[in-house]
Every structure is written in C-alpha cells, then in structure tokens.
Design an enzyme around this catalytic site. Structure first.
Site, PDB file in Angstrom:
ATOM      1  N   VAL A  59       0.831  -1.207  -0.095  1.00 14.78           N
ATOM      2  CA  VAL A  59       0.043   0.015   0.064  1.00 14.78           C
ATOM      3  C   VAL A  59       0.969   1.241   0.059  1.00 14.78           C
ATOM      4  CG1 VAL A  59      -1.634   1.416   1.153  1.00 14.78           C
ATOM      5  CG2 VAL A  59      -1.944  -0.986   0.994  1.00 14.78           C
ATOM      6  N   ASP A  92       9.705   2.701   7.232  1.00  9.44           N
ATOM      7  CA  ASP A  92       9.193   0.999   7.721  1.00  9.44           C
ATOM      8  C   ASP A  92       9.992   0.481   8.723  1.00  9.44           C
ATOM      9  OD1 ASP A  92       7.750  -1.154   5.820  1.00  9.44           O
ATOM     10  OD2 ASP A  92       9.446  -2.102   6.705  1.00  9.44           O
ATOM     11  N   ALA A 118      -4.663   4.885   6.447  1.00 10.95           N
ATOM     12  CA  ALA A 118      -5.228   3.779   5.701  1.00 10.95           C
ATOM     13  C   ALA A 118      -5.187   2.626   6.377  1.00 10.95           C
ATOM     14  CB  ALA A 118      -4.420   3.624   4.251  1.00 10.95           C
ATOM     15  N   ARG A 133     -15.065   2.115  -6.025  1.00 10.61           N
ATOM     16  CA  ARG A 133     -15.655   0.858  -6.397  1.00 10.61           C
ATOM     17  C   ARG A 133     -16.770   0.775  -6.912  1.00 10.61           C
ATOM     18  NH1 ARG A 133     -12.275  -2.019  -1.377  1.00 10.61           N
ATOM     19  NH2 ARG A 133     -10.564  -2.261  -2.366  1.00 10.61           N
ATOM     20  N   HIS A 184     -15.812   1.283   6.811  1.00  9.11           N
ATOM     21  CA  HIS A 184     -15.066   0.678   5.907  1.00  9.11           C
ATOM     22  C   HIS A 184     -14.928  -0.756   6.292  1.00  9.11           C
ATOM     23  CE1 HIS A 184     -12.286  -0.116   2.785  1.00  9.11           C
ATOM     24  NE2 HIS A 184     -11.185  -0.514   3.643  1.00  9.11           N
TER      25      HIS A 184
END
Length: 318
Positions: A16, A37, A121, A154, A178
C-alpha cells in the site's frame, strides 16, 4: 503548510505504501516523499526503486528513506502500517494489534514535533483514525482516514460497467464503516446529474437487469475478493491516498468520502466514520451532511454502533 516544498512521509513501505508513493510520483502530488518502515532496508530499497522512475515522469520527486522521528517537517504523514486480517477474519479482528502498532508510531512521530496532517489507511481504518486523533491530540480536521473513499470508487466502477459509461460520470457514496456494515446511499447516486433511482423508474424495461442489492454487495466485498486472490489490495487504495494528499497540498477543496470524526453531524459525536467531506490545505474543511432516507439513516446508525463498540473496547488502554 506555508513552506514552498511539499513534503509527505509514508509510514509502511509495503504494497500500500509503495502503491501510494508510485501514484503520487506519477501525479506530481508533492516535491519530497520520505519512506519509513520498521525494516529500514525495505524503506531504502523502495525509495531507490521509486527514484528510478524520474526519467519517465513529468516532474521530479525526491524520494528517500527516513525515520518516524524525522517527520517534524512533513506537511502530511500517511499511515499504511498496520495489522492485516488473516483468512476468515474481518478488519475489526485485528483491532488490538493495530492499536499497539498505531500507538508506537504516532507517539514517535509527535515526539519529533510533527504539526501537519495525518492521513490514515491502516485497518480497521475508522477506529485507527480515531486512535490517531486521541494519541496525537491534533484537531479533528487534521486527522483523516481513507474511510469509504475506495468503496465509493468501487461503486462508481461497478455502475459504470452496468450502464456502459465512464465512472467519472457517476456521483455517489458508500457511507459508514469501511467494513461489513457499510452501505450505499442510493438516494444520492446520480449519473450525469440525474438521480439513479429516477433513471431506473423511467426505464424499467431497459434496466430491468439492474440489481442494486447485488451492486451494493459487490461494492462491499470487492476488497475481500482482491485480498483472497492476491493477498493484498494496493493500487486502488494507493491512488485514493494520493488523491486525498493532492487535495490537501493543492488546497483543491474536493469532496471525498473519508473517515472523519463527527462532532454532531448526522446526530453523532465522538466517533470516526465514512462520510463526504471537503478536503483542503487545513485537512477536513467541512463534513457534508446528506439528507438520508429513513432506511439509510437506520443503516448509518447501525454502522456507528459497530464502530463505537470497537472504540469502547480500547477505551481503557487508549
């Protein structure tokens, strides 16, 4: 936000995070991207790989690896790092693990003097966004979740296939969590400015094959279909993140279905849920309150109850 150089940090250099960075580079969203990261070498590798795109893009974006403590000068920090549900689990099943990851990340970012905008996210995104706001102490306008932005996209794609039109000619939203309790606000879906329900009523024979319940189910299940087939979603959510970041950095005032903390809108307070909002340089400029039908209001309240339940489970340890 007053600096001339637009800087974005992406926390989580996996699928992502990399998809988001790639979208931002190709859309010239910002001037600098810092990849972060827990495995520093992966952040370095992704930064190097992404930097090799520059000869083929219209503008140059500086991409490099960094740390959470170096986010103080960033305009936007995008959080993609979190726990992924295993087969048979829902997004809510990874809540406890996501909480631990989110707390460490946000506390370290805030210790570096960050005073920009968070875009979240990581799943379950509505609850994680709420946690980010609680831990960071930032105003609600500066903590934004991707919410149902990807679900709304979508929905438009599915309807574009049914009616053989460009998805950008469809306007409408998936609202709520979501997750499994999301729903489509059919009373506000339009095609070319004309309400979808009016189109179906006026052309019953022509569109007798259209099953709105099936479209809604496919909208909700699309992410899981991708996840079960390849193990992750990447490009759609990456583009959604880039779209939100671009509206912030360029002060575009786009209306996007994001996960926003409600302060009385829709009769709800102290929770985060997918609703349309105006997104600009300050983050969430305004939450748009749609006039929902009685059935849509019922579904929205049910979704709020599910999200609030998840928040309450973590309340004692937040």
């Amino acid at each position: 936000m007053g600096k001339s150089t637009r800087r974005v940090a992406i926390v989580g250099a996996g699928m992502v995070g990399a998809g988001c960075a790639y979208s931002m580079i190709n859309q010239s969203v910002c001037d600098e991207i810092m990849m972060i990261d827990r495995t520093y070498d992966r952040a370095v590798a992704q930064a190097l790989d992404l930097s090799h795109c520059m000869d083929f893009t219209s503008t140059r974006t500086k991409v490099y690896a960094g740390t959470l403590e170096e986010c103080g000068e960033m305009d936007v920090v995008i959080l993609t790092a979190g726990a992924n549900p295993k087969p048979g689990q829902t997004r809510l099943d990874v809540l406890e693990e996501s909480k631990q990851i989110t707390r460490e990340i946000v506390e370290r970012i805030m210790s570096g003097g960050f005073d920009g905008i968070f875009v979240v996210a990581a799943n379950p995104v509505d609850i994680v966004t709420y946690l980010v706001r609680e831990i960071s102490g930032l105003p609600r306008s500066r903590v934004i979740g991707t919410g149902t932005s990807i679900d709304s996209s979508r929905l438009k794609t599915l309807l574009s296939e049914v009616f053989s039109i460009d998805p950008r000619s469809v306007q409408g939203y998936a609202l709520g969590e979501h997750g499994d309790s999301q729903f489509v606000a059919w009373s506000h879906v339009t095609i070319g400015g004309k309400p979808l329900l009016h189109i179906l009523a006026e052309h019953k024979e022509r569109f007798k094959h259209v099953d709105l319940a099936e479209v809604e189910r496919k909208t909700k299940d699309a992410g899981w279909e991708i996840f079960t087939r390849k193990g992750n979603t990447q490009f759609g959510i990456g583009n959604a993140l880039a779209y939100i970041a671009r509206s912030i950095l360029n002060d575009e005032h786009k209306i996007i279905a994001v996960s926003a903390i409600l302060e009385g809108e829709y009769g709800q307070r102290d929770l985060c849920i997918g609703v349309p909002a105006i997104i600009g340089k300050g983050g969430i400029q305004e939450v748009i309150e749609l006039n929902l039908t009685e059935e849509e209001e019922r579904k929205f309240k049910e979704s709020c109850t599910i999200i609030r339940s998840g928040i309450c489970k973590l309340a004692e340890t937040v």
